[in-house]
Design a protein around this motif. Structure first.
Motif, mmCIF file in Angstrom:
data_model
loop_
_atom_site.group_PDB
_atom_site.id
_atom_site.type_symbol
_atom_site.label_atom_id
_atom_site.label_comp_id
_atom_site.label_asym_id
_atom_site.label_seq_id
_atom_site.Cartn_x
_atom_site.Cartn_y
_atom_site.Cartn_z
ATOM 1 N N GLU A 15 0.792 -1.227 0.000
ATOM 2 C CA GLU A 15 0.000 0.000 0.000
ATOM 3 C C GLU A 15 0.826 1.280 0.000
ATOM 4 N N THR A 16 2.124 1.163 0.144
ATOM 5 C CA THR A 16 2.979 2.342 0.267
ATOM 6 C C THR A 16 3.449 2.841 -1.094
ATOM 7 N N ARG A 17 3.379 4.157 -1.263
ATOM 8 C CA ARG A 17 3.912 4.813 -2.446
ATOM 9 C C ARG A 17 4.984 5.835 -2.047
ATOM 10 N N ARG A 18 4.692 6.600 -0.987
ATOM 11 C CA ARG A 18 5.608 7.666 -0.561
ATOM 12 C C ARG A 18 6.102 7.375 0.848
ATOM 13 N N TYR A 44 9.854 3.763 -5.198
ATOM 14 C CA TYR A 44 9.147 4.527 -4.177
ATOM 15 C C TYR A 44 9.487 6.008 -4.299
ATOM 16 N N ALA A 45 8.537 6.855 -3.957
ATOM 17 C CA ALA A 45 8.796 8.281 -3.824
ATOM 18 C C ALA A 45 9.339 8.494 -2.419
ATOM 19 N N ASP A 73 2.763 7.904 3.113
ATOM 20 C CA ASP A 73 2.190 6.601 3.456
ATOM 21 C C ASP A 73 2.917 5.959 4.629
ATOM 22 N N PRO A 139 5.205 -1.040 -5.730
ATOM 23 C CA PRO A 139 4.347 -0.017 -6.320
ATOM 24 C C PRO A 139 4.941 0.585 -7.576
ATOM 25 N N PRO A 140 4.068 1.059 -8.467
ATOM 26 C CA PRO A 140 4.583 1.811 -9.596
ATOM 27 C C PRO A 140 5.135 3.128 -9.089
ATOM 28 N N PRO A 141 6.032 3.752 -9.821
ATOM 29 C CA PRO A 141 6.562 5.043 -9.368
ATOM 30 C C PRO A 141 5.432 6.029 -9.117
ATOM 31 N N ALA A 142 5.605 6.829 -8.080
ATOM 32 C CA ALA A 142 4.569 7.819 -7.707
ATOM 33 C C ALA A 142 4.539 8.962 -8.688
#
Length: 142
Positions: A15-18, A44-45, A73, A139-142
């Motif tokens: 669930e994490t992006r940033r 990740y951002a 996140d 995750p895909p890049p933010a």
């Protein structure tokens, strides 16, 4: 590591992006410096947080979580255990969804603050190691 913590880790990674990295260092010899690079490399951002740094891997460094704009996140803490409760309070104030204390760092008080606010919580675990062994798509890049 317990099965429960493994499940929490999988949820956080899914669930994490940033990620805000509290205690990120400009010093290439410090583990937090390498962690920031690894997290950037996998998409990740990253928002480095350190009042004594200005740039890490080309990213502007924020002096505190309160200075970070926009949602975070995950707050990953590279600080000594006595600083973990303050980082937990700041993570809650910043609206983070999860708090992660790096390997070797445990804090009952930080856990209580995070869990009372509904944050997912991991302690005494290396985020870079867990990302490397993740069995889920990152995750895909933010």
């Amino acid at each position: 590591m317990t099965t429960d913590q493994r499940d929490v880790i999988r949820t956080i990674l899914a669930e994490t992006r940033r990620i805000a990295v509290v205690g990120a260092s400009e010093d290439p010899a410090r583990p937090s410096h390498g962690l920031v690079r690894r997290l950037l490399d996998v998409g990740y951002a990253i928002t480095p947080v350190n009042p004594n740094a200005s740039h890490i891997h080309g990213l502007d460094v924020h002096p505190s979580l309160a200075d970070v704009g926009g949602p975070v996140d995950l707050v990953d803490v590279f600080r000594a255990p006595q600083h973990a409760p303050d980082a937990a309070r700041q993570a809650v104030e910043a609206g983070a969804k999860a708090l992660w204390l790096q390997q070797g760092v445990r804090s009952d008080e930080a856990r209580a603050i995070a869990e009372d606010a509904g944050l997912l919580y991991v302690e005494d675990a290396c985020l870079a190691t867990e990302v490397a062994r993740a069995e889920i798509p990152l995750p895909p890049p933010a």
